[in-house]
Design an enzyme around this catalytic site. Structure first.
Site, PDB file in Angstrom:
ATOM      1  N   LYS B  81      39.882  88.337  -0.717  1.00  8.03           N
ATOM      2  CA  LYS B  81      40.156  87.919   0.655  1.00  8.03           C
ATOM      3  C   LYS B  81      39.296  86.697   0.958  1.00  8.03           C
ATOM      4  O   LYS B  81      38.123  86.651   0.564  1.00  8.03           O
ATOM      5  CB  LYS B  81      39.792  89.094   1.582  1.00  8.03           C
ATOM      6  CG  LYS B  81      40.150  88.895   3.047  1.00  8.03           C
ATOM      7  CD  LYS B  81      39.839  90.168   3.834  1.00  8.03           C
ATOM      8  CE  LYS B  81      40.212  90.070   5.296  1.00  8.03           C
ATOM      9  NZ  LYS B  81      39.924  91.310   6.030  1.00  8.03           N
ATOM     10  N   SER B 156      43.748  93.208   8.796  1.00  7.48           N
ATOM     11  CA  SER B 156      43.664  91.784   8.548  1.00  7.48           C
ATOM     12  C   SER B 156      43.787  91.390   7.073  1.00  7.48           C
ATOM     13  O   SER B 156      44.115  90.250   6.779  1.00  7.48           O
ATOM     14  CB  SER B 156      42.341  91.237   9.092  1.00  7.48           C
ATOM     15  OG  SER B 156      41.248  91.793   8.391  1.00  7.48           O
ATOM     16  N   SER B 180      41.330  97.310   8.437  1.00  6.67           N
ATOM     17  CA  SER B 180      41.866  96.090   7.825  1.00  6.67           C
ATOM     18  C   SER B 180      42.137  96.169   6.329  1.00  6.67           C
ATOM     19  O   SER B 180      42.767  95.275   5.784  1.00  6.67           O
ATOM     20  CB  SER B 180      40.929  94.912   8.096  1.00  6.67           C
ATOM     21  OG  SER B 180      41.117  94.439   9.400  1.00  6.67           O
TER      22      SER B 180
END
Lengths: 123, 488
Positions: B81, B156, B180
């Protein structure tokens, strides 16, 4: 300055002088003074953003009212899920960035210093 | 050959490397080719660093030839990420604010992956600064759900979930502040795990809400998630909230025979708002455990419904402080329109942050401001105690807790974008796990009639990741959800 004084000061400082600033909470969620908060947060908002955020915050704050219905008397606040003692680092010199590494992301620089707009008034 | 490789688990790929049937370059090239083929419709990557990855792959192959293999992850591609720093590579957190930023150091998790020989393949899309549940808040455009590209992948860590689901990498890292990792894992039909708070170092993770953030693994299988967690877990003196505890051998624990666990089912998680198809799939999973001899115990987590308001007071409060560092002075976006030093802050932040980040900073500033601190922030911290106490009480009776991960399957792009409150409610089953600091895992447990994945959440006791993996692994072994792949 006592907490009450701070509240009164805040209420006078913001022209809205809302009742809830004195701790008198209505059943309705208080409205957020967006200009005041954006100023604290140092964020410039466009008029469109202000209009949109105002509506959105109104519904979010109304949702927050759920918290006021909870009996929290005698309950300790949790800042961290697990009790964290103060953690001390060993005070020993260690390798760190060379100036050019530390300055690598500076938006404007001169001689390994960050260039910023002038912060002092002319004499 | 290449299409066979992309759907293999990391554990299986590791075995192929060991047998000499493939090289790390073969694997890396297969995943790069797959990414290049499907990225136009998925957009999971912000940055696929092909040359950098192939260079690492060749080094891994060289080590193998010399008999210097560093472990099971050596030569295996892993994508990160874009909120976890890799030295000398850009770190944007999917924000215009950090568009020009290059990391001066490695995150501890990155360093551990490098030391394990993993091939760092690319940087994944996300909601800006990890704030969002749909990946639509990325400043660089949304990620699309590989199962239906008109739908969101969750957030997310949407890119981290979508790239595994689409066969673009076998493993990825996400970060989880309120769900997330688990919610996108659920919506993309993969395994995603949030470790106990403090198990994985946050050093080098761009901070959102420091008392809630954890980095965790995302993978095709529970065993792969265990393998990846094994590599990144452990005490780090550079993170003062890192917990000094010994790390058990998670994969070895999976070899043990399944136990007859006592599993809690919270009644509050099956009420209003839960999609009937999701409810049915999760209940079938619960029945499966019961059929294996596990004792299913009805439990109550009465304060869970308050977890959303508590979270949206506390997380923005912490964010408003953490994101104060983005001032346009030392790094990040600097406005060219500023009249003076103070104006530089206002304009740089106004231009650099997207709408959701601004909303959260403003909300956080408000709940911390004079006159509101007690009514919102302190009160939310007290309710957080009640939420945590509910779990501690439940764990007196049960080994773990089973719930849906998300109230619905993946929703359509744009469906909730202009209604932040309805977006916030997408995390109703995951947030309390962060507030209580517990480990939680989402794994596939079925599909809707529209062929959208459904996730089962298993919530474990603090630092009992081994048991959490065992419970999930037992279910996974008896089901074949992972053999179905999206049509792209």
């Amino acid at each position: 300055m006592s907490r009450l004084t701070v509240k009164v000061f805040y209420a006078l400082a913001t022209q809205a002088a809302p009742l809830y600033a004195f701790g008198i909470m209505s059943e309705q969620a208080p409205a957020m003074d967006l200009d005041y908060v954006a100023n604290l947060a140092r964020i410039e908002l466009t008029p469109e953003e202000k209009a949109r955020f105002a509506d959105q915050f109104a519904s979010i704050l109304e949702y927050f009212e759920k918290l006021k219905a909870v009996d929290v008397s005698g309950i300790e606040p949790t800042a961290h899920a697990f009790p964290v003692e103060n953690v001390w680092g060993v005070d020993e010199p260690a390798p760190s960035f060379r100036p050019e590494e530390a300055m690598r992301n500076a938006p404007a620089q001169r001689e390994n210093m960050v260039v910023v707009p002038k912060v002092v008034e002319d004499a | 050959m290449a299409t066979d490789l992309i759907w293999q688990s990391a554990t299986a790929l590791s075995a192929l490397l060991e047998k000499g049937e493939v090289t790390s370059r073969d694997l890396t090239e297969a995943f790069i080719a797959r990414a290049q083929a499907v990225e136009p419709s998925v957009h999971a990557y912000l940055d696929l660093h092909t040359d950098y990855a192939l260079e690492q792959a060749d080094q891994a192959d060289q080590r193998r030839q010399l008999g210097q293999v560093r472990g099971p992850l050596d030569g295996i591609p892993v994508s990160l990420k874009n909120v976890i720093s890799i030295k000398d590579l850009p770190l944007t957190a999917a924000s215009k604010m950090l568009e020009p930023f290059v990391s001066p150091y490695d995150a501890t998790t990155t360093l551990k992956l490098k030391n394990a020989g993993a091939v760092l393949l690319g940087r994944l899309n996300m909601d800006e600064f990890a704030m969002g549940s749909s990946c639509e808040n990325s400043a660089f455009g949304p990620t699309f759900n590989p199962w239906d590209t008109e739908r969101i992948p969750g957030g997310s860590s949407g890119g981290s979930a979508a790239c595994v689901a689409a066969g673009e990498t076998p493993l990825s890292l996400g970060s989880d502040t309120g769900g997330s990792i688990r919610q996108p894992a659920s919506l993309c039909g993969i395994v995603g795990m949030k470790p106990t708070y403090g198990l994985v170092s946050r050093y080098g993770l761009a901070a959102f809400a420091s008392s809630l953030d954890q980095i965790g693994p995302m993978a095709h299988t529970v065993e792969d998630a265990a393998l990846l967690l094994q590599t990144i877990a452990g005490y780090d003196p550079l993170d003062s909230t890192s917990f000094n505890t010994s790390i058990p051998d998670y994969r070895a624990a999976l070899q043990e025979a399944p136990k007859k666990w006592r599993l809690g089912v919270p009644t509050e998680f099956f009420g209003e708002g839960l999609d009937p198809e999701v409810k049915e799939a999760v209940q079938r999973a619960i029945q499966w455990y019961e059929a294996q001899g596990c004792e299913i115990v009805e439990i109550s987590l009465p304060h869970n419904e308050l977890s959303v308001p508590v979270y949206y007071v506390l997380a923005p409060a912490e964010a408003s402080s953490n994101l104060a560092r983005y001032d346009g002075v030392r790094y990040g976006h600097r406005s060219s329109e500023a009249k003076d030093a103070i104006d530089l802050y206002f304009k740089s932040r106004g231009e650099g942050f997207g709408p959701e980040v601004k909303r959260r900073i403003l909300l956080g500033t408000y709940v911390l401001s004079s006159g509101y601190y007690d009514a919102y922030y302190l009160r939310a911290q007290k309710v957080r105690t009640l939420i945590r106490n509910d779990y501690l009480k439940a764990f007196e009776q049960v080994d773990a807790i089973l719930t849906p991960t998300s109230p619905t399957a993946a929703f359509k792009l744009g469906e909730k974008k202009d209604d932040p409150l309805s977006m916030y409610l997408a995390d109703i089953y995951t947030i309390s796990v962060n507030l209580a600091g517990l480990p939680g895992l989402s794994m596939p447990c079925g599909f809707t009639q529209d062929k959208l994945p459904i996730g089962l959440q298993v919530i474990g006791q603090p630092f009992k990741e081994s048991e959490l993996f065992q419970i999930a692994h037992a279910y996974e072994q008896a089901h074949d959800w992972k053999t179905t792949h999206p049509n792209l």
